[in-house]
Design a protein around this motif. Structure first.
Motif, PDB file in Angstrom:
ATOM      1  N   GLU A   4      25.109 -16.563  18.062  1.00 10.53           N
ATOM      2  CA  GLU A   4      25.545 -15.596  17.060  1.00 10.53           C
ATOM      3  C   GLU A   4      25.124 -14.180  17.449  1.00 10.53           C
ATOM      4  OE1 GLU A   4      24.759 -16.775  12.906  1.00 10.53           O
ATOM      5  OE2 GLU A   4      24.227 -18.721  13.789  1.00 10.53           O
ATOM      6  N   ILE A   5      23.906 -14.026  17.921  1.00 11.81           N
ATOM      7  CA  ILE A   5      23.419 -12.703  18.345  1.00 11.81           C
ATOM      8  C   ILE A   5      24.232 -12.202  19.532  1.00 11.81           C
ATOM      9  CG2 ILE A   5      21.477 -11.461  19.389  1.00 11.81           C
ATOM     10  CD1 ILE A   5      19.622 -13.210  17.640  1.00 11.81           C
ATOM     11  N   LEU A   6      24.462 -13.082  20.495  1.00 11.50           N
ATOM     12  CA  LEU A   6      25.208 -12.681  21.691  1.00 11.50           C
ATOM     13  C   LEU A   6      26.640 -12.262  21.349  1.00 11.50           C
ATOM     14  CD1 LEU A   6      23.927 -15.291  24.297  1.00 11.50           C
ATOM     15  CD2 LEU A   6      23.365 -12.854  24.162  1.00 11.50           C
ATOM     16  N   VAL A  32      13.757 -13.015  21.954  1.00 11.03           N
ATOM     17  CA  VAL A  32      14.257 -12.340  20.757  1.00 11.03           C
ATOM     18  C   VAL A  32      14.432 -13.351  19.625  1.00 11.03           C
ATOM     19  CG1 VAL A  32      16.245 -11.121  19.780  1.00 11.03           C
ATOM     20  CG2 VAL A  32      15.371 -10.476  22.032  1.00 11.03           C
ATOM     21  N   VAL A  33      15.016 -14.501  19.928  1.00 10.76           N
ATOM     22  CA  VAL A  33      15.236 -15.540  18.917  1.00 10.76           C
ATOM     23  C   VAL A  33      13.906 -16.069  18.398  1.00 10.76           C
ATOM     24  CG1 VAL A  33      16.154 -17.873  18.537  1.00 10.76           C
ATOM     25  CG2 VAL A  33      17.547 -16.152  19.693  1.00 10.76           C
ATOM     26  N   GLU A  44      22.366 -10.873  11.886  1.00  9.41           N
ATOM     27  CA  GLU A  44      22.823  -9.539  11.500  1.00  9.41           C
ATOM     28  C   GLU A  44      21.666  -8.570  11.288  1.00  9.41           C
ATOM     29  OE1 GLU A  44      23.708 -12.352   9.777  1.00  9.41           O
ATOM     30  OE2 GLU A  44      25.693 -12.609  10.666  1.00  9.41           O
ATOM     31  N   GLN A  45      20.520  -9.085  10.899  1.00  9.81           N
ATOM     32  CA  GLN A  45      19.345  -8.239  10.695  1.00  9.81           C
ATOM     33  C   GLN A  45      18.672  -7.885  12.017  1.00  9.81           C
ATOM     34  OE1 GLN A  45      17.597 -11.180   7.996  1.00  9.81           O
ATOM     35  NE2 GLN A  45      17.381  -9.540   6.498  1.00  9.81           N
ATOM     36  N   VAL A  46      18.825  -8.748  13.009  1.00 12.16           N
ATOM     37  CA  VAL A  46      18.156  -8.569  14.290  1.00 12.16           C
ATOM     38  C   VAL A  46      18.913  -7.606  15.214  1.00 12.16           C
ATOM     39  CG1 VAL A  46      17.392  -9.803  16.359  1.00 12.16           C
ATOM     40  CG2 VAL A  46      17.109 -10.839  14.125  1.00 12.16           C
ATOM     41  N   VAL A  47      20.244  -7.567  15.093  1.00 12.14           N
ATOM     42  CA  VAL A  47      21.052  -6.759  16.005  1.00 12.14           C
ATOM     43  C   VAL A  47      20.650  -5.280  16.005  1.00 12.14           C
ATOM     44  CG1 VAL A  47      23.396  -5.944  16.496  1.00 12.14           C
ATOM     45  CG2 VAL A  47      22.962  -8.373  16.143  1.00 12.14           C
ATOM     46  N   PRO A  48      20.395  -4.634  14.856  1.00  9.34           N
ATOM     47  CA  PRO A  48      19.945  -3.234  14.928  1.00  9.34           C
ATOM     48  C   PRO A  48      18.629  -3.069  15.692  1.00  9.34           C
ATOM     49  CG  PRO A  48      20.665  -3.755  12.708  1.00  9.34           C
ATOM     50  CD  PRO A  48      20.630  -5.043  13.469  1.00  9.34           C
ATOM     51  N   CYS A  49      17.748  -4.041  15.598  1.00  5.70           N
ATOM     52  CA  CYS A  49      16.489  -4.007  16.339  1.00  5.70           C
ATOM     53  C   CYS A  49      16.767  -4.112  17.839  1.00  5.70           C
ATOM     54  CB  CYS A  49      15.578  -5.148  15.902  1.00  5.70           C
ATOM     55  SG  CYS A  49      15.115  -5.106  14.163  1.00  5.70           S
ATOM     56  N   ILE A  50      17.693  -4.982  18.195  1.00  4.88           N
ATOM     57  CA  ILE A  50      18.070  -5.153  19.598  1.00  4.88           C
ATOM     58  C   ILE A  50      18.683  -3.865  20.132  1.00  4.88           C
ATOM     59  CG2 ILE A  50      19.669  -6.343  21.162  1.00  4.88           C
ATOM     60  CD1 ILE A  50      19.262  -8.847  19.367  1.00  4.88           C
ATOM     61  N   ALA A  83      10.449  -3.105  16.360  1.00  4.47           N
ATOM     62  CA  ALA A  83      11.498  -2.859  15.371  1.00  4.47           C
ATOM     63  C   ALA A  83      11.539  -3.975  14.328  1.00  4.47           C
ATOM     64  CB  ALA A  83      12.851  -2.722  16.065  1.00  4.47           C
ATOM     65  N   MET A  84      11.401  -5.216  14.759  1.00  9.83           N
ATOM     66  CA  MET A  84      11.392  -6.335  13.806  1.00  9.83           C
ATOM     67  C   MET A  84      10.158  -6.272  12.913  1.00  9.83           C
ATOM     68  SD  MET A  84      13.010  -9.789  15.335  1.00  9.83           S
ATOM     69  CE  MET A  84      13.187  -9.680  17.093  1.00  9.83           C
TER      70      MET A  84
END
Length: 107
Positions: A4-6, A32-33, A44-50, A83-84
Motif C-alpha cells: 500500500e505504501i509503495l 519504515v513498515v 496514508e499517515q506514513v506517506v507524508p513522513c516518507i 517525522a513519525m
C-alpha cells in the motif's frame, strides 16, 4: 502495508524504499513498515513522513566516502522515524514533562 505504501509514493521514492540496507539484508521499506506498525499508523499517515524524509535525503550533502547504505540508514531512516515520532505526539496526546521529555497519555 508495504504494498500500500509503495503504491502511494512516487516512482523515485518507491525505488529508494526498495533498496537494501545494512540491517540483515532488509529493504528500507521494511524498516519504515516496522516503525509505522509500532506507532499504529495507516499507510496514508506514513506517506507524508516518507516524503519529508525523502526531501532530507535528497537535499543533504554527504562525505564522498560515505556508502549509500549508510546514507539510507542514517539520513532517510532517521528522518522518517523523527517525522513519525512527531506525528505520534498528537496521536497519543503527548505532553511535555517538567524535565522536558514527552509523556504519552492513552488516546
Amino acid at each position: 502495508m508495504k504494498d500500500e505504501i509503495l503504491e502511494l509514493v512516487p516512482g523515485p521514492v518507491r525505488e529508494l524504499l526498495q533498496k537494501e540496507v545494512k540491517d540483515g539484508n532488509r529493504c528500507l521499506i521494511d524498516l519504515v513498515v516496522d516503525d509505522a506498525t509500532a506507532y499504529g499508523f495507516e499507510p496514508e499517515q506514513v506517506v507524508p513522513c516518507i516524503m519529508a524524509a525523502y526531501y532530507v535525503y535528497e537535499s543533504t550533502a554527504y562525505p564522498s566516502e560515505m556508502e549509500e547504505e549508510w546514507k539510507l540508514s542514517l539520513v532517510f531512516h532517521a528522518a522518517n522515524r523523527s517525522a513519525m515520532k512527531l506525528l505520534s505526539y498528537g496521536k497519543y496526546k503527548a505532553q511535555r514533562s517538567e524535565s522536558g521529555w514527552m509523556r504519552y497519555a492513552n488516546p
